[in-house]
Design a protein around this motif. Sequence first.
Motif, PDB file in Angstrom:
ATOM      1  N   GLU A  20      45.109  -2.899 -35.008  1.00 23.37           N
ATOM      2  CA  GLU A  20      46.567  -2.814 -34.900  1.00 23.37           C
ATOM      3  C   GLU A  20      46.987  -2.478 -33.467  1.00 23.37           C
ATOM      4  O   GLU A  20      47.946  -3.062 -32.935  1.00 23.37           O
ATOM      5  N   GLN A  21      46.258  -1.569 -32.847  1.00 21.11           N
ATOM      6  CA  GLN A  21      46.572  -1.202 -31.471  1.00 21.11           C
ATOM      7  C   GLN A  21      46.356  -2.368 -30.508  1.00 21.11           C
ATOM      8  O   GLN A  21      47.152  -2.601 -29.595  1.00 21.11           O
ATOM      9  N   ILE A  22      45.281  -3.101 -30.709  1.00 23.11           N
ATOM     10  CA  ILE A  22      44.987  -4.240 -29.839  1.00 23.11           C
ATOM     11  C   ILE A  22      46.039  -5.330 -30.000  1.00 23.11           C
ATOM     12  O   ILE A  22      46.484  -5.944 -29.026  1.00 23.11           O
ATOM     13  N   ALA A  23      46.454  -5.566 -31.239  1.00 22.10           N
ATOM     14  CA  ALA A  23      47.499  -6.566 -31.478  1.00 22.10           C
ATOM     15  C   ALA A  23      48.798  -6.160 -30.782  1.00 22.10           C
ATOM     16  O   ALA A  23      49.491  -7.001 -30.182  1.00 22.10           O
ATOM     17  N   ARG A  24      49.130  -4.874 -30.842  1.00 17.65           N
ATOM     18  CA  ARG A  24      50.343  -4.396 -30.179  1.00 17.65           C
ATOM     19  C   ARG A  24      50.214  -4.537 -28.666  1.00 17.65           C
ATOM     20  O   ARG A  24      51.172  -4.932 -27.984  1.00 17.65           O
ATOM     21  N   LEU A  25      49.057  -4.232 -28.135  1.00 23.34           N
ATOM     22  CA  LEU A  25      48.814  -4.372 -26.694  1.00 23.34           C
ATOM     23  C   LEU A  25      49.087  -5.794 -26.237  1.00 23.34           C
ATOM     24  O   LEU A  25      49.813  -6.023 -25.256  1.00 23.34           O
ATOM     25  N   HIS A  26      48.532  -6.768 -26.941  1.00 27.23           N
ATOM     26  CA  HIS A  26      48.705  -8.163 -26.543  1.00 27.23           C
ATOM     27  C   HIS A  26      50.146  -8.630 -26.734  1.00 27.23           C
ATOM     28  O   HIS A  26      50.668  -9.400 -25.911  1.00 27.23           O
ATOM     29  N   ARG A  39      28.767  -4.786 -33.000  1.00 25.95           N
ATOM     30  CA  ARG A  39      29.386  -6.116 -32.869  1.00 25.95           C
ATOM     31  C   ARG A  39      30.750  -6.173 -33.547  1.00 25.95           C
ATOM     32  O   ARG A  39      31.570  -7.046 -33.234  1.00 25.95           O
ATOM     33  N   GLU A  40      31.009  -5.253 -34.455  1.00 25.67           N
ATOM     34  CA  GLU A  40      32.327  -5.210 -35.086  1.00 25.67           C
ATOM     35  C   GLU A  40      33.427  -4.980 -34.050  1.00 25.67           C
ATOM     36  O   GLU A  40      34.555  -5.442 -34.214  1.00 25.67           O
ATOM     37  N   TYR A  41      33.096  -4.254 -32.986  1.00 26.90           N
ATOM     38  CA  TYR A  41      34.091  -4.042 -31.934  1.00 26.90           C
ATOM     39  C   TYR A  41      34.467  -5.360 -31.266  1.00 26.90           C
ATOM     40  O   TYR A  41      35.643  -5.631 -31.009  1.00 26.90           O
ATOM     41  N   ALA A  42      33.466  -6.183 -30.970  1.00 28.85           N
ATOM     42  CA  ALA A  42      33.750  -7.480 -30.359  1.00 28.85           C
ATOM     43  C   ALA A  42      34.617  -8.332 -31.273  1.00 28.85           C
ATOM     44  O   ALA A  42      35.518  -9.044 -30.815  1.00 28.85           O
ATOM     45  N   ALA A  43      34.361  -8.264 -32.573  1.00 30.78           N
ATOM     46  CA  ALA A  43      35.142  -9.045 -33.530  1.00 30.78           C
ATOM     47  C   ALA A  43      36.607  -8.618 -33.555  1.00 30.78           C
ATOM     48  O   ALA A  43      37.484  -9.407 -33.899  1.00 30.78           O
ATOM     49  N   MET A  44      36.876  -7.366 -33.174  1.00 32.69           N
ATOM     50  CA  MET A  44      38.253  -6.874 -33.117  1.00 32.69           C
ATOM     51  C   MET A  44      38.979  -7.321 -31.858  1.00 32.69           C
ATOM     52  O   MET A  44      40.192  -7.154 -31.744  1.00 32.69           O
ATOM     53  N   GLY A  45      38.231  -7.823 -30.864  1.00 39.75           N
ATOM     54  CA  GLY A  45      38.840  -8.184 -29.594  1.00 39.75           C
ATOM     55  C   GLY A  45      38.530  -7.214 -28.476  1.00 39.75           C
ATOM     56  O   GLY A  45      39.206  -7.216 -27.439  1.00 39.75           O
TER      57      GLY A  45
END
Length: 314
Positions: free
Chosen positions: A222-228, A275-281
């Motif tokens: 959610e945070q990454i989506a908001r960042l972008h 690798r789950e972190y990479a999948a999140m972006g």
Amino acid sequence: MPILPAGPLSYGMQLPIQSQSAIYAEPWEAGATPGDLAEIARTADRTGFAYLASCDHVAIPRRLAEGMSTVWYDPVATLGFLAGVTERVLLMSHVAVVGLRHPLATAKQYATLDHLSGGRLILGVGAGHVREEFEALGADFDGRGGVLDETVDALKAALGPEEYPEFAGERFSFSGLGQLPRPVQERVPIWVGGSSPAAVRRAAVRGDGWLPQGDPRGKLPEQIARLHALREAAGVAEPIVVGAITEPLYVGEPDWSVGRRTLSGKPEALAESLREYAAMGVHQIQVRFRSRSRTELTDQMAAFAADVAPHLDR
């Protein structure tokens, strides 16, 4: 070796010893030496870690000393020392509380560090949180968010290629003042730390990278989506490097209590989890290993680099 949004998942680490908060410091760090710090840096350099990071606090008030401790090495001095014993690993402030200082003073320190290290600086910046520290230095604590925004803008000018940089803002302005040496990098990357709404917006609008501060995995997407979304709305076209701080790690099966939050086990299982972190972006992960000595830490670093890292991008 720049860390790029389009590149493979990279990994770096916050240095031990240089900050000894009770939240994460291991008991052996209290008696560690500069030689231990140098050997950790050399291990990171030799085994492929992307960066080493150092924190920034000038002074800790008594009311916070029990939890935070008063052990906080100066990041410029620390990273400058380690630049001399390493060759390739990047050197990052995570994070420099740049609102405590005039941006020209900060630029002089970090431009020199970039020059002496051959262009290995990542300038991580944050707002800070210790009121007494700001007050002792005559800095604006209540207005630190606005100060940080303007300081980042001023640093972009002051760390650019011009010998006589120019900037005009509400709080800071300078022109006709030359600073040499210039950074080796044409553009020093500025990564913004913090997970508050203001910090995420600051990273989105002004940063080359984002350093979340303690976001659990479940909240990161959610945070990454908001960042972008904020970056797109601001019209910033350049991609941004997204980071994450992982859970504590231990490569292999420990024969001592490493804590229930620690990820431990076989390298393939650790890599699958990370690798789950990479999948999140996420583009770079900051790792921290449980250890009972400097030797155990450097062994853990080497084991991670040799046995876990090759599986991170599968």
